[in-house]
Design a protein around this motif. Structure first.
Motif, PDB file in Angstrom:
ATOM      1  N   LEU A   1      -7.899  17.369 -13.213  1.00  0.00           N
ATOM      2  CA  LEU A   1      -8.607  16.622 -12.389  1.00  0.00           C
ATOM      3  C   LEU A   1      -8.858  15.108 -12.934  1.00  0.00           C
ATOM      4  N   LYS A   2      -8.531  14.962 -14.113  1.00  0.00           N
ATOM      5  CA  LYS A   2      -9.019  13.443 -14.730  1.00  0.00           C
ATOM      6  C   LYS A   2      -8.371  12.382 -13.830  1.00  0.00           C
ATOM      7  N   VAL A   3      -6.851  12.618 -13.254  1.00  0.00           N
ATOM      8  CA  VAL A   3      -6.564  11.685 -12.523  1.00  0.00           C
ATOM      9  C   VAL A   3      -7.262  11.106 -11.309  1.00  0.00           C
ATOM     10  N   PHE A   4      -8.366  11.937 -10.855  1.00  0.00           N
ATOM     11  CA  PHE A   4      -9.047  11.388  -9.827  1.00  0.00           C
ATOM     12  C   PHE A   4     -10.283  10.588 -10.112  1.00  0.00           C
ATOM     13  N   LEU A   5     -10.336  10.139 -11.681  1.00  0.00           N
ATOM     14  CA  LEU A   5     -11.231   9.504 -12.217  1.00  0.00           C
ATOM     15  C   LEU A   5     -10.776   7.849 -12.072  1.00  0.00           C
ATOM     16  N   ARG A   6      -9.516   7.787 -12.069  1.00  0.00           N
ATOM     17  CA  ARG A   6      -8.824   6.366 -11.646  1.00  0.00           C
ATOM     18  C   ARG A   6      -9.720   5.562 -10.898  1.00  0.00           C
ATOM     19  N   PRO A   7      -9.906   4.269 -11.457  1.00  0.00           N
ATOM     20  CA  PRO A   7     -10.858   3.121 -10.572  1.00  0.00           C
ATOM     21  C   PRO A   7     -10.195   2.871  -9.295  1.00  0.00           C
ATOM     22  N   ASP A   8     -10.852   2.667  -8.091  1.00  0.00           N
ATOM     23  CA  ASP A   8     -10.304   2.133  -6.826  1.00  0.00           C
ATOM     24  C   ASP A   8      -9.303   1.111  -6.943  1.00  0.00           C
ATOM     25  N   GLU A   9      -9.833   0.133  -7.974  1.00  0.00           N
ATOM     26  CA  GLU A   9      -8.958  -1.051  -8.311  1.00  0.00           C
ATOM     27  C   GLU A   9      -7.646  -0.826  -8.695  1.00  0.00           C
ATOM     28  N   GLU A  10      -7.604   0.166  -9.496  1.00  0.00           N
ATOM     29  CA  GLU A  10      -6.428   0.708 -10.289  1.00  0.00           C
ATOM     30  C   GLU A  10      -5.336   1.179  -9.132  1.00  0.00           C
ATOM     31  N   LEU A  11      -5.964   2.103  -8.341  1.00  0.00           N
ATOM     32  CA  LEU A  11      -5.269   2.706  -7.341  1.00  0.00           C
ATOM     33  C   LEU A  11      -4.512   2.060  -6.370  1.00  0.00           C
ATOM     34  N   ALA A  12      -5.539   0.785  -5.955  1.00  0.00           N
ATOM     35  CA  ALA A  12      -5.080  -0.335  -5.048  1.00  0.00           C
ATOM     36  C   ALA A  12      -3.780  -1.014  -5.598  1.00  0.00           C
ATOM     37  N   GLU A  13      -3.964  -1.331  -6.953  1.00  0.00           N
ATOM     38  CA  GLU A  13      -2.870  -2.055  -7.472  1.00  0.00           C
ATOM     39  C   GLU A  13      -1.640  -1.371  -7.397  1.00  0.00           C
ATOM     40  N   GLU A  14      -1.709  -0.143  -7.833  1.00  0.00           N
ATOM     41  CA  GLU A  14      -0.296   0.680  -7.660  1.00  0.00           C
ATOM     42  C   GLU A  14       0.119   0.887  -6.285  1.00  0.00           C
ATOM     43  N   ILE A  15      -0.721   1.176  -5.318  1.00  0.00           N
ATOM     44  CA  ILE A  15      -0.289   1.164  -3.994  1.00  0.00           C
ATOM     45  C   ILE A  15       0.269  -0.144  -3.650  1.00  0.00           C
ATOM     46  N   ARG A  16      -0.195  -1.294  -4.121  1.00  0.00           N
ATOM     47  CA  ARG A  16       0.276  -2.460  -3.559  1.00  0.00           C
ATOM     48  C   ARG A  16       1.677  -2.766  -4.306  1.00  0.00           C
ATOM     49  N   GLN A  17       1.913  -2.384  -5.433  1.00  0.00           N
ATOM     50  CA  GLN A  17       3.249  -2.664  -6.168  1.00  0.00           C
ATOM     51  C   GLN A  17       4.101  -1.594  -5.881  1.00  0.00           C
ATOM     52  N   ALA A  18       3.687  -0.378  -5.899  1.00  0.00           N
ATOM     53  CA  ALA A  18       5.001   0.797  -6.190  1.00  0.00           C
ATOM     54  C   ALA A  18       5.150   1.426  -4.877  1.00  0.00           C
ATOM     55  N   VAL A  19       4.316   0.916  -3.760  1.00  0.00           N
ATOM     56  CA  VAL A  19       4.413   1.555  -2.595  1.00  0.00           C
ATOM     57  C   VAL A  19       4.752   0.403  -1.494  1.00  0.00           C
ATOM     58  N   LEU A  20       3.695  -0.318  -1.176  1.00  0.00           N
ATOM     59  CA  LEU A  20       3.873  -1.629  -0.152  1.00  0.00           C
ATOM     60  C   LEU A  20       5.039  -2.473  -0.399  1.00  0.00           C
ATOM     61  N   ALA A  21       5.082  -2.732  -1.584  1.00  0.00           N
ATOM     62  CA  ALA A  21       6.197  -3.821  -2.130  1.00  0.00           C
ATOM     63  C   ALA A  21       7.730  -3.268  -1.804  1.00  0.00           C
ATOM     64  N   GLU A  22       7.867  -1.938  -1.757  1.00  0.00           N
ATOM     65  CA  GLU A  22       9.036  -1.149  -1.544  1.00  0.00           C
ATOM     66  C   GLU A  22       9.230  -1.046  -0.178  1.00  0.00           C
ATOM     67  N   LEU A  23       8.431  -0.289   0.596  1.00  0.00           N
ATOM     68  CA  LEU A  23       8.641   0.206   1.599  1.00  0.00           C
ATOM     69  C   LEU A  23       8.439  -0.971   2.845  1.00  0.00           C
ATOM     70  N   VAL A  24       7.441  -1.831   2.689  1.00  0.00           N
ATOM     71  CA  VAL A  24       7.237  -3.103   3.816  1.00  0.00           C
ATOM     72  C   VAL A  24       7.065  -4.380   2.966  1.00  0.00           C
ATOM     73  N   PRO A  25       8.182  -4.619   2.313  1.00  0.00           N
ATOM     74  CA  PRO A  25       7.998  -5.925   1.557  1.00  0.00           C
ATOM     75  C   PRO A  25       7.751  -7.040   2.447  1.00  0.00           C
ATOM     76  N   GLY A  26       6.872  -7.998   2.057  1.00  0.00           N
ATOM     77  CA  GLY A  26       6.493  -9.404   2.535  1.00  0.00           C
ATOM     78  C   GLY A  26       5.626  -9.195   3.915  1.00  0.00           C
ATOM     79  N   VAL A  27       5.425  -8.040   4.418  1.00  0.00           N
ATOM     80  CA  VAL A  27       4.681  -7.747   5.623  1.00  0.00           C
ATOM     81  C   VAL A  27       3.700  -6.647   5.381  1.00  0.00           C
ATOM     82  N   SER A  28       3.250  -6.310   4.208  1.00  0.00           N
ATOM     83  CA  SER A  28       2.237  -5.296   4.099  1.00  0.00           C
ATOM     84  C   SER A  28       1.269  -5.205   4.993  1.00  0.00           C
ATOM     85  N   PRO A  29       0.980  -3.831   5.108  1.00  0.00           N
ATOM     86  CA  PRO A  29      -0.458  -3.923   6.164  1.00  0.00           C
ATOM     87  C   PRO A  29      -1.637  -4.120   5.167  1.00  0.00           C
TER      88      PRO A  29
END
Length: 214
Positions: free
Chosen positions: A137-165
């Motif tokens: 359950l320690k993974v759920f202690l990750r800060p919101d800022e860290e999650l946001a950065e991973e989502i931005r770079q590992a998800v949105l940049a790959e699936l919707v490059p240039g037009v991220s929601p």
């Protein structure tokens, strides 16, 4: 979809208390109480895991103290009621996990085998640590800022490059909002964001044109 970055070695307890085959019933109970654990790996030789003694293995001594087993599925449990040493009480072979397994894999093993703790062993079966439900359950202690950065770079940049929601993360809950150029991307985005370790929930407030192939 982003690959799981966290492995068992990232969250496990590296210094684990363990016992040998000759450990006595009372010694086992005392160690569990002292270390506040629900199970202990049983080792032989230079540290090879040969079994695990859990609270469930110890309880038959109390359960069948005054009465005999009545059902066929109680016979195995009742046989442990007379055990006094770890080798008589342990469940063997032990359910284990490797340190390079993902947190998700360890969680699946625990759920399927109905155990609370897993010895972590190397390729030779030697004990390297222990991972518990609380460790996973320690993974759920990750800060919101860290999650946001991973989502931005590992998800949105790959699936919707240039037009991220637009999106926000609050207490691990991710909300994506705004238009996307293809509605077919919406379920893909939901699954990919959910796969980021530490994300508690995903809320989709997206819209967009229907895909020509939908």
């Amino acid at each position: 979809m982003p690959a799981s970055r966290h492995t068992v070695s990232d969250v496990m307890t590296h210094t684990a208390v363990a016992i040998g085959r000759e450990a006595s019933y009372k010694e086992i109970v005392e160690l569990m109480h002292e270390w506040k654990v629900s199970a202990l790996p049983v080792l032989e030789g230079e540290g090879r895991v040969v079994g695990v003694v859990s609270e469930a293995d110890l309880l038959p001594k109390e359960e069948f103290r005054r009465e005999e087993p009545h059902l066929p599925d109680q016979l195995e449990e009742a046989s442990k009621a007379g055990g006094v040493l770890a080798e008589e009480l342990m469940s063997s072979p032990a359910v284990t996990v490797h340190p390079d397994a993902t947190v998700a894999e360890a969680a699946r093993i625990m759920a399927r085998r109905r155990v609370k703790r897993l010895p972590v062993v190397n390729r030779l079966g030697m004990l390297e640590g222990v991972v518990s439900r609380s460790d996973l359950l320690k993974v759920f202690l990750r800060p919101d800022e860290e999650l946001a950065e991973e989502i931005r770079q590992a998800v949105l940049a790959e699936l919707v490059p240039g037009v991220s929601p637009d999106f926000s993360v609050q207490d691990g809950v991710v909300t994506l909002r705004g238009p996307v150029h293809d509605r077919a991307l919406i379920p893909l985005l939901a699954r990919a964001v959910s796969a980021v370790e530490g994300v508690v929930d995903v809320r989709m407030e997206l819209d967009g044109p229907v895909s020509a192939t939908a």
